[in-house]
Design a protein around this motif. Sequence first.
Motif, PDB file in Angstrom:
ATOM      1  N   UNK A 187       0.818  -1.214   0.000  1.00 25.13           N
ATOM      2  CA  UNK A 187       0.000   0.000   0.000  1.00 25.13           C
ATOM      3  C   UNK A 187       0.852   1.263   0.000  1.00 25.13           C
ATOM      4  N   UNK A 188       0.534   2.167  -0.906  1.00 25.53           N
ATOM      5  CA  UNK A 188       1.259   3.419  -1.006  1.00 25.53           C
ATOM      6  C   UNK A 188       1.221   3.959  -2.413  1.00 25.53           C
ATOM      7  N   UNK A 189       1.819   5.126  -2.598  1.00 27.44           N
ATOM      8  CA  UNK A 189       1.865   5.776  -3.897  1.00 27.44           C
ATOM      9  C   UNK A 189       3.293   6.176  -4.222  1.00 27.44           C
ATOM     10  N   UNK A 190       3.547   6.394  -5.496  1.00 30.28           N
ATOM     11  CA  UNK A 190       4.837   6.892  -5.959  1.00 30.28           C
ATOM     12  C   UNK A 190       4.617   8.331  -6.415  1.00 30.28           C
ATOM     13  N   UNK A 191       5.249   9.279  -5.726  1.00 29.51           N
ATOM     14  CA  UNK A 191       4.985  10.702  -5.929  1.00 29.51           C
ATOM     15  C   UNK A 191       6.282  11.441  -6.248  1.00 29.51           C
ATOM     16  N   UNK A 192       6.125  12.575  -6.912  1.00 30.57           N
ATOM     17  CA  UNK A 192       7.288  13.386  -7.251  1.00 30.57           C
ATOM     18  C   UNK A 192       7.947  13.883  -5.967  1.00 30.57           C
ATOM     19  N   UNK A 193       9.254  13.911  -5.967  1.00 30.97           N
ATOM     20  CA  UNK A 193      10.003  14.388  -4.818  1.00 30.97           C
ATOM     21  C   UNK A 193      10.053  15.917  -4.809  1.00 30.97           C
ATOM     22  N   UNK A 194      10.179  16.481  -3.636  1.00 34.68           N
ATOM     23  CA  UNK A 194      10.356  17.925  -3.482  1.00 34.68           C
ATOM     24  C   UNK A 194      11.462  18.161  -2.448  1.00 34.68           C
ATOM     25  N   UNK A 195      12.686  17.741  -2.787  1.00 34.77           N
ATOM     26  CA  UNK A 195      13.766  17.812  -1.802  1.00 34.77           C
ATOM     27  C   UNK A 195      14.237  19.252  -1.571  1.00 34.77           C
ATOM     28  N   UNK A 252       6.350   0.023   8.406  1.00 36.25           N
ATOM     29  CA  UNK A 252       7.037  -1.265   8.525  1.00 36.25           C
ATOM     30  C   UNK A 252       7.371  -1.870   7.173  1.00 36.25           C
ATOM     31  N   UNK A 253       6.748  -1.378   6.105  1.00 42.61           N
ATOM     32  CA  UNK A 253       7.078  -1.860   4.764  1.00 42.61           C
ATOM     33  C   UNK A 253       8.355  -1.226   4.221  1.00 42.61           C
ATOM     34  N   UNK A 302      18.760   9.674   2.625  1.00 45.55           N
ATOM     35  CA  UNK A 302      18.412  11.066   2.872  1.00 45.55           C
ATOM     36  C   UNK A 302      18.700  11.919   1.642  1.00 45.55           C
ATOM     37  N   UNK A 303      17.659  12.579   1.157  1.00 44.62           N
ATOM     38  CA  UNK A 303      17.829  13.566   0.091  1.00 44.62           C
ATOM     39  C   UNK A 303      16.798  14.662   0.333  1.00 44.62           C
ATOM     40  N   UNK A 304      17.168  15.622   1.175  1.00 44.65           N
ATOM     41  CA  UNK A 304      16.220  16.635   1.605  1.00 44.65           C
ATOM     42  C   UNK A 304      15.145  16.065   2.499  1.00 44.65           C
ATOM     43  N   UNK A 305      15.464  14.976   3.200  1.00 46.89           N
ATOM     44  CA  UNK A 305      14.521  14.236   4.031  1.00 46.89           C
ATOM     45  C   UNK A 305      14.583  12.767   3.682  1.00 46.89           C
ATOM     46  N   UNK A 306      13.966  11.916   4.493  1.00 46.99           N
ATOM     47  CA  UNK A 306      14.045  10.472   4.244  1.00 46.99           C
ATOM     48  C   UNK A 306      13.290  10.054   2.989  1.00 46.99           C
ATOM     49  N   UNK A 307      13.911   9.185   2.211  1.00 48.82           N
ATOM     50  CA  UNK A 307      13.351   8.651   0.978  1.00 48.82           C
ATOM     51  C   UNK A 307      13.445   7.131   1.054  1.00 48.82           C
ATOM     52  N   UNK A 308      12.374   6.444   0.714  1.00 48.46           N
ATOM     53  CA  UNK A 308      12.386   4.979   0.753  1.00 48.46           C
ATOM     54  C   UNK A 308      13.452   4.441  -0.198  1.00 48.46           C
ATOM     55  N   UNK A 309      14.359   3.634   0.337  1.00 52.26           N
ATOM     56  CA  UNK A 309      15.410   3.018  -0.476  1.00 52.26           C
ATOM     57  C   UNK A 309      15.159   1.538  -0.704  1.00 52.26           C
ATOM     58  N   UNK A 310      14.572   0.864   0.296  1.00 57.94           N
ATOM     59  CA  UNK A 310      14.203  -0.549   0.181  1.00 57.94           C
ATOM     60  C   UNK A 310      12.821  -0.704   0.801  1.00 57.94           C
ATOM     61  N   UNK A 311      11.892  -1.307   0.063  1.00 58.77           N
ATOM     62  CA  UNK A 311      10.584  -1.633   0.606  1.00 58.77           C
ATOM     63  C   UNK A 311      10.376  -3.137   0.470  1.00 58.77           C
ATOM     64  N   UNK A 312       9.544  -3.691   1.323  1.00 58.05           N
ATOM     65  CA  UNK A 312       9.291  -5.112   1.204  1.00 58.05           C
ATOM     66  C   UNK A 312       8.319  -5.618   2.245  1.00 58.05           C
ATOM     67  N   UNK A 313       7.699  -6.719   1.919  1.00 57.29           N
ATOM     68  CA  UNK A 313       6.885  -7.473   2.856  1.00 57.29           C
ATOM     69  C   UNK A 313       6.790  -8.903   2.320  1.00 57.29           C
ATOM     70  N   UNK A 314       6.573  -9.827   3.223  1.00 55.02           N
ATOM     71  CA  UNK A 314       6.457 -11.241   2.841  1.00 55.02           C
ATOM     72  C   UNK A 314       7.627 -11.645   1.957  1.00 55.02           C
ATOM     73  N   UNK A 315       7.357 -12.149   0.757  1.00 55.92           N
ATOM     74  CA  UNK A 315       8.399 -12.675  -0.135  1.00 55.92           C
ATOM     75  C   UNK A 315       8.742 -11.729  -1.276  1.00 55.92           C
ATOM     76  N   UNK A 316       8.330 -10.454  -1.189  1.00 49.50           N
ATOM     77  CA  UNK A 316       8.663  -9.515  -2.254  1.00 49.50           C
ATOM     78  C   UNK A 316       9.282  -8.255  -1.672  1.00 49.50           C
TER      79      UNK A 316
END
Length: 218
Positions: free
Chosen positions: A111-119, A171-172, A178-192
């Motif tokens: 669950x989530x979205x991919x959005x433009x960064x504003x660093x 938790x995912x 860090x690039x002007x704030x925290x940015x997800x570098x690795x996401x995951x749950x279960x086997x993906x």
Amino acid sequence: MKVAVIDPGSGNLASVRRALERVAREAEREVRVGVTTDPADLRAADRIILPGQGAFAACRRGLDALPGMVEALEARVRGQGVPFLGICVGMQLLAERGLEHGVTFGLGWIPGTVEVMDPRGPDGAPLPLPQMGWNALDFAPGLDHPLLDGIAPGDHAYFVHSYAFRALDPEDVLATTDYGGPVAAIVGRANYVGTQFHVEKSQAVGLRFLANFLRWEP
């Protein structure tokens, strides 16, 4: 072991293949890596990788242009638990939606979205986009995840992106940068799992991550 690397029409496929073959050779493991556009190859795969680069919508269109591929992914990864790795936009496609040039639906596995960064820098001035180059990984010290074995907070990986994964459940997110704030570098749950950074360009860290992925038994 058979590894299927899906070709959605974008991504550093040859580099990903060479990196996988290198870590397999160094680990003295017999690994057959195949780049494929055929969903039938997923039925025989022990690991599945989806690289991607460019725009979210274009990568999704490329995946949809492969008849039966999304259905095969759902069956093998979500239905049968085959370990899956998404790289860069391949990671972003795990989200429910991408907001690049309109709304495009992702696979919806996380669950989530991919959005433009504003660093922004410390002075409030905008930082350049795309985020390009080597950035440090940050995660809770001692985080017990097999894919992070041998990787430490502060180790660097190679990023090229202007959009970022905004996960609804913290938790995912296994690691940030860090690039002007925290940015997800690795996401995951279960086997993906997915990496925003390019594992195939991240030298020792990327090779270690791929080696961990080949050993991973979620």
